[in-house]
Design a protein around this motif. Structure first.
Motif, PDB file in Angstrom:
ATOM      1  N   GLU A  92       7.479  -8.344 -11.351  1.00  0.00           N
ATOM      2  CA  GLU A  92       7.234  -7.115 -10.925  1.00  0.00           C
ATOM      3  C   GLU A  92       8.248  -6.190 -10.580  1.00  0.00           C
ATOM      4  OE1 GLU A  92       4.896  -7.469  -7.141  1.00  0.00           O
ATOM      5  OE2 GLU A  92       3.742  -5.367  -7.465  1.00  0.00           O
ATOM      6  N   ILE A 103       9.101  -3.094  -8.632  1.00  0.00           N
ATOM      7  CA  ILE A 103       8.587  -2.627  -7.414  1.00  0.00           C
ATOM      8  C   ILE A 103       9.070  -1.068  -7.223  1.00  0.00           C
ATOM      9  CG2 ILE A 103       7.774  -4.677  -6.290  1.00  0.00           C
ATOM     10  CD1 ILE A 103      10.425  -4.528  -4.571  1.00  0.00           C
ATOM     11  N   ALA A 128       5.533   0.535  -6.684  1.00  0.00           N
ATOM     12  CA  ALA A 128       4.422  -0.380  -7.112  1.00  0.00           C
ATOM     13  C   ALA A 128       3.298  -0.146  -5.883  1.00  0.00           C
ATOM     14  CB  ALA A 128       4.485  -1.616  -7.042  1.00  0.00           C
ATOM     15  N   ASP A 129       1.977  -0.313  -6.266  1.00  0.00           N
ATOM     16  CA  ASP A 129       1.017  -0.055  -5.394  1.00  0.00           C
ATOM     17  C   ASP A 129       1.311  -1.113  -4.322  1.00  0.00           C
ATOM     18  OD1 ASP A 129      -1.677   0.926  -7.691  1.00  0.00           O
ATOM     19  OD2 ASP A 129      -0.009   2.154  -6.739  1.00  0.00           O
ATOM     20  N   SER A 130       1.434  -2.182  -4.492  1.00  0.00           N
ATOM     21  CA  SER A 130       1.446  -3.468  -3.751  1.00  0.00           C
ATOM     22  C   SER A 130       2.595  -3.071  -2.574  1.00  0.00           C
ATOM     23  CB  SER A 130       1.932  -4.589  -4.231  1.00  0.00           C
ATOM     24  OG  SER A 130       3.129  -4.454  -5.292  1.00  0.00           O
ATOM     25  N   VAL A 131       3.396  -2.111  -2.723  1.00  0.00           N
ATOM     26  CA  VAL A 131       4.498  -2.074  -1.740  1.00  0.00           C
ATOM     27  C   VAL A 131       4.347  -0.696  -1.141  1.00  0.00           C
ATOM     28  CG1 VAL A 131       5.991  -3.874  -2.584  1.00  0.00           C
ATOM     29  CG2 VAL A 131       6.513  -1.407  -3.222  1.00  0.00           C
ATOM     30  N   LYS A 132       3.857   0.347  -1.816  1.00  0.00           N
ATOM     31  CA  LYS A 132       3.621   1.668  -1.582  1.00  0.00           C
ATOM     32  C   LYS A 132       3.305   2.130   0.106  1.00  0.00           C
ATOM     33  CE  LYS A 132       2.349   3.978  -4.938  1.00  0.00           C
ATOM     34  NZ  LYS A 132       1.368   4.847  -5.986  1.00  0.00           N
ATOM     35  N   LYS A 157       4.497  -8.730   4.500  1.00  0.00           N
ATOM     36  CA  LYS A 157       3.311  -9.745   4.519  1.00  0.00           C
ATOM     37  C   LYS A 157       3.740 -10.924   3.765  1.00  0.00           C
ATOM     38  CE  LYS A 157       0.362  -5.695   3.458  1.00  0.00           C
ATOM     39  NZ  LYS A 157      -0.637  -5.017   2.546  1.00  0.00           N
ATOM     40  N   GLU A 184       2.507 -12.415   1.081  1.00  0.00           N
ATOM     41  CA  GLU A 184       2.508 -12.107  -0.286  1.00  0.00           C
ATOM     42  C   GLU A 184       3.623 -11.346  -0.787  1.00  0.00           C
ATOM     43  OE1 GLU A 184       0.086 -11.224   1.856  1.00  0.00           O
ATOM     44  OE2 GLU A 184      -0.953  -9.500   1.260  1.00  0.00           O
ATOM     45  N   ASP A 185       4.583 -10.824   0.089  1.00  0.00           N
ATOM     46  CA  ASP A 185       5.711 -10.232  -0.104  1.00  0.00           C
ATOM     47  C   ASP A 185       6.845 -11.424  -0.531  1.00  0.00           C
ATOM     48  OD1 ASP A 185       5.277  -7.563   2.235  1.00  0.00           O
ATOM     49  OD2 ASP A 185       5.011  -7.520  -0.066  1.00  0.00           O
TER      50      ASP A 185
END
Length: 120
Positions: A46, A48, A61-65, A87, A89-90
């Motif tokens: 991914e 990021i 990336a939206d997951s870390v924004k 998190k 999931e990181d």
């Protein structure tokens, strides 16, 4: 050819912070865009973030924004990834890579990666 070395990974509790470093050596590091990527075994890599040679972020990336930010110090030939509110999931291996542009299709030079584990 550039050499990139990441550091700063480790074990952190959920909600904690880490700062990763990507130190570059070789001619031209500061003229390259630097991307940060992460990968979990069995999943696709991914992208990021990316920061241009001028130090401008090309987005996250939206997951870390809102939680991660990248910046560079040209005097130290280093790009940083500041990670906050981590998190579980990181959890991943984080790598930096160099390209002529943040929008290039290919990143030519990669570091070896640093493990980040978010767990209580």
């Amino acid at each position: 050819q550039l050499q990139l070395v990441e550091s700063g990974g480790g074990l952190v509790q959920p909600g904690g912070s880490l700062r990763l470093s990507c130190v570059g050596s070789g001619l031209g590091f500061n003229s390259q865009a630097i991307g940060w990527f992460r990968q979990v075994p069995g999943k696709d890599r991914e992208k990021i973030s990316c920061i241009t040679s001028g130090g401008v972020s090309a987005g996250y990336a939206d997951s870390v924004k809102g939680r991660f930010s990248a910046f560079r110090d040209v005097s130290k030939s280093t790009v940083y990834l500041q990670m906050t509110s981590l998190k579980p999931e990181d959890t991943a291996v984080y790598s930096c890579a160099a390209a002529t542009s943040c929008w290039a299709s290919t990143y030519n030079d990669w570091g070896q990666g640093t493990q980040v584990t978010v767990s209580s």
